[in-house]
Design an enzyme around this catalytic site. Sequence first.
Site, PDB file in Angstrom:
ATOM      1  N   ASN A  27       0.841  -1.201   0.000  1.00 17.18           N
ATOM      2  CA  ASN A  27       0.000   0.000   0.000  1.00 17.18           C
ATOM      3  C   ASN A  27       0.882   1.261   0.000  1.00 17.18           C
ATOM      4  O   ASN A  27       2.110   1.176   0.076  1.00 17.18           O
ATOM      5  CB  ASN A  27      -0.954  -0.050   1.191  1.00 17.18           C
ATOM      6  N   HIS A  59      22.313   5.982  12.683  1.00 13.67           N
ATOM      7  CA  HIS A  59      23.476   6.669  13.263  1.00 13.67           C
ATOM      8  C   HIS A  59      24.036   5.797  14.368  1.00 13.67           C
ATOM      9  O   HIS A  59      23.296   5.038  15.010  1.00 13.67           O
ATOM     10  CB  HIS A  59      23.064   8.020  13.872  1.00 13.67           C
ATOM     11  N   ARG A 114      -2.395 -13.109  20.095  1.00 15.94           N
ATOM     12  CA  ARG A 114      -3.053 -14.424  20.034  1.00 15.94           C
ATOM     13  C   ARG A 114      -2.509 -15.259  18.879  1.00 15.94           C
ATOM     14  O   ARG A 114      -1.837 -14.739  17.994  1.00 15.94           O
ATOM     15  CB  ARG A 114      -4.579 -14.302  19.966  1.00 15.94           C
ATOM     16  N   LYS A 129       4.041  -7.389  20.644  1.00 14.66           N
ATOM     17  CA  LYS A 129       4.009  -8.658  21.402  1.00 14.66           C
ATOM     18  C   LYS A 129       2.892  -9.517  20.828  1.00 14.66           C
ATOM     19  O   LYS A 129       1.886  -8.970  20.326  1.00 14.66           O
ATOM     20  CB  LYS A 129       3.663  -8.413  22.884  1.00 14.66           C
TER      21      LYS A 129
HETATM   22  C1  LIG Z   1      -4.138  -6.629  15.296  1.00 15.96           C
HETATM   23  C2  LIG Z   1      -5.585  -6.807  14.870  1.00 15.96           C
HETATM   24  C3  LIG Z   1      -5.664  -7.675  13.596  1.00 15.96           C
HETATM   25  C4  LIG Z   1      -6.249  -7.514  16.051  1.00 15.96           C
HETATM   26  O1  LIG Z   1      -7.592  -7.700  15.777  1.00 15.96           O
HETATM   27  P1  LIG Z   1      -8.460  -8.682  16.738  1.00 15.96           P
HETATM   28  O2  LIG Z   1      -7.936 -10.063  16.658  1.00 15.96           O
HETATM   29  O3  LIG Z   1      -9.885  -8.429  16.402  1.00 15.96           O
HETATM   30  O4  LIG Z   1      -8.079  -8.199  18.185  1.00 15.96           O
HETATM   31  P2  LIG Z   1      -8.917  -7.384  19.263  1.00 15.96           P
HETATM   32  O5  LIG Z   1      -9.417  -6.106  18.692  1.00 15.96           O
HETATM   33  O6  LIG Z   1      -9.884  -8.328  19.878  1.00 15.96           O
HETATM   34  O7  LIG Z   1      -7.776  -7.029  20.327  1.00 15.96           O
HETATM   35  C5  LIG Z   1      -7.151  -7.996  21.147  1.00 15.96           C
HETATM   36  C6  LIG Z   1      -6.233  -7.265  22.094  1.00 15.96           C
HETATM   37  O8  LIG Z   1      -5.130  -6.715  21.347  1.00 15.96           O
HETATM   38  C7  LIG Z   1      -5.099  -5.288  21.483  1.00 15.96           C
HETATM   39  N1  LIG Z   1      -4.784  -4.725  20.160  1.00 15.96           N
HETATM   40  C8  LIG Z   1      -5.452  -4.925  19.019  1.00 15.96           C
HETATM   41  N2  LIG Z   1      -4.864  -4.252  18.012  1.00 15.96           N
HETATM   42  C9  LIG Z   1      -3.827  -3.605  18.545  1.00 15.96           C
HETATM   43  C10 LIG Z   1      -2.857  -2.730  18.023  1.00 15.96           C
HETATM   44  N3  LIG Z   1      -2.840  -2.424  16.721  1.00 15.96           N
HETATM   45  N4  LIG Z   1      -1.918  -2.259  18.834  1.00 15.96           N
HETATM   46  C11 LIG Z   1      -1.918  -2.576  20.165  1.00 15.96           C
HETATM   47  N5  LIG Z   1      -2.821  -3.401  20.718  1.00 15.96           N
HETATM   48  C12 LIG Z   1      -3.763  -3.905  19.924  1.00 15.96           C
HETATM   49  C13 LIG Z   1      -6.501  -4.889  21.928  1.00 15.96           C
HETATM   50  O9  LIG Z   1      -6.484  -3.673  22.633  1.00 15.96           O
HETATM   51  C14 LIG Z   1      -6.874  -6.078  22.797  1.00 15.96           C
HETATM   52  O10 LIG Z   1      -6.233  -5.939  24.041  1.00 15.96           O
HETATM   53  P3  LIG Z   1      -6.942  -6.460  25.414  1.00 15.96           P
HETATM   54  O11 LIG Z   1      -7.061  -7.962  25.243  1.00 15.96           O
HETATM   55  O12 LIG Z   1      -5.948  -6.047  26.464  1.00 15.96           O
HETATM   56  O13 LIG Z   1      -8.258  -5.786  25.474  1.00 15.96           O
HETATM   57  C15 LIG Z   1      -6.274  -5.444  14.546  1.00 15.96           C
HETATM   58  O14 LIG Z   1      -6.417  -4.704  15.747  1.00 15.96           O
HETATM   59  C16 LIG Z   1      -5.455  -4.618  13.570  1.00 15.96           C
HETATM   60  O15 LIG Z   1      -4.532  -3.872  13.923  1.00 15.96           O
HETATM   61  N6  LIG Z   1      -5.796  -4.793  12.251  1.00 15.96           N
HETATM   62  C17 LIG Z   1      -5.049  -4.221  11.163  1.00 15.96           C
HETATM   63  C18 LIG Z   1      -5.782  -2.984  10.613  1.00 15.96           C
HETATM   64  C19 LIG Z   1      -5.006  -2.366   9.483  1.00 15.96           C
HETATM   65  O16 LIG Z   1      -4.115  -1.565   9.711  1.00 15.96           O
HETATM   66  N7  LIG Z   1      -5.309  -2.767   8.256  1.00 15.96           N
HETATM   67  C20 LIG Z   1      -4.541  -2.355   7.092  1.00 15.96           C
HETATM   68  C21 LIG Z   1      -5.435  -1.925   5.969  1.00 15.96           C
HETATM   69  S1  LIG Z   1      -4.578  -2.161   4.444  1.00 15.96           S
END
Ligand SMILES: CC(C)(COP(=O)(O)OP(=O)(O)OC[C@H]1O[C@@H](n2cnc3c(N)ncnc32)[C@H](O)[C@@H]1OP(=O)(O)O)[C@@H](O)C(=O)NCCC(=O)NCCS
Length: 189
Positions: free
Chosen positions: A88, A119, A187, A184
Amino acid sequence: MGIINKIKQFCFVTLRIIKYELLSDCKRVSGRPKKHHPLLLKGRGKIHFGKNVQIGVIASANFYSHYTYLEAREENSEIIIGDNVAINNAFSIVSFSKVIIENDVLIGVNCSIIDNDGHELEIDKRSAGNPEVAPVHIHQNVFLGSNVSILKGVAIGKNSVIGNGSVVTKNIPENVIAAGNPAKVIRHL
Ligand SMILES: CC(C)(COP(=O)(O)OP(=O)(O)OC[C@H]1O[C@@H](n2cnc3c(N)ncnc32)[C@H](O)[C@@H]1OP(=O)(O)O)[C@@H](O)C(=O)NCCC(=O)NCCS
């Protein structure tokens, strides 16, 4: 596409792509990515694109303003991008050693990979010294969300997902979702 849209495409997309081609100075490029968006290739090292590499997404942020920046800085630096990698807008790689992106990787908006500190960290050597360098390896079928930064020495295992806005400082195993700063595992997949 109507004539007005063709003119817009030419003025606002095609001419920008040509501009960044003219500004590119990397001479050791192999493969031909599909450029939807400008691509600037810099450095004395090698840059390789596999088959069906897509650069830029029209229906996404930063399409009309940013460009993709790939720099293989030194003679021995390499950037290797595998087949079917979709990148992207506003992506960047700065490689002093080696950055490998394997096949079928998806990369969100505004991600960056840097295999060095830029650096030296010692106070009196910061502008002249040698920064630490370590290769980066993104394995097959990884998905980087948007605004992800990957730092030196990191390997991301096959099929893993990196959450939006993460800063990846250590290796991430395969088949997991990792997120945060520092990233970190949150899941398993
Ligand atoms: C990482 C990701 C896939 C997780 O989705 P999910 O499996 O539905 O996870 P959840 O929303 O249930 O979150 C689970 C835990 O991770 C944390 N978490 C989720 N995304 C996070 C992120 N980007 N940074 C930090 N923590 C994050 C949540 O706060 C939650 O924490 P908790 O258990 O302490 O409450 C999603 O948050 C994400 O970042 N998707 C990518 C979006 C994107 O940028 N797409 C690109 C478009 S081209």
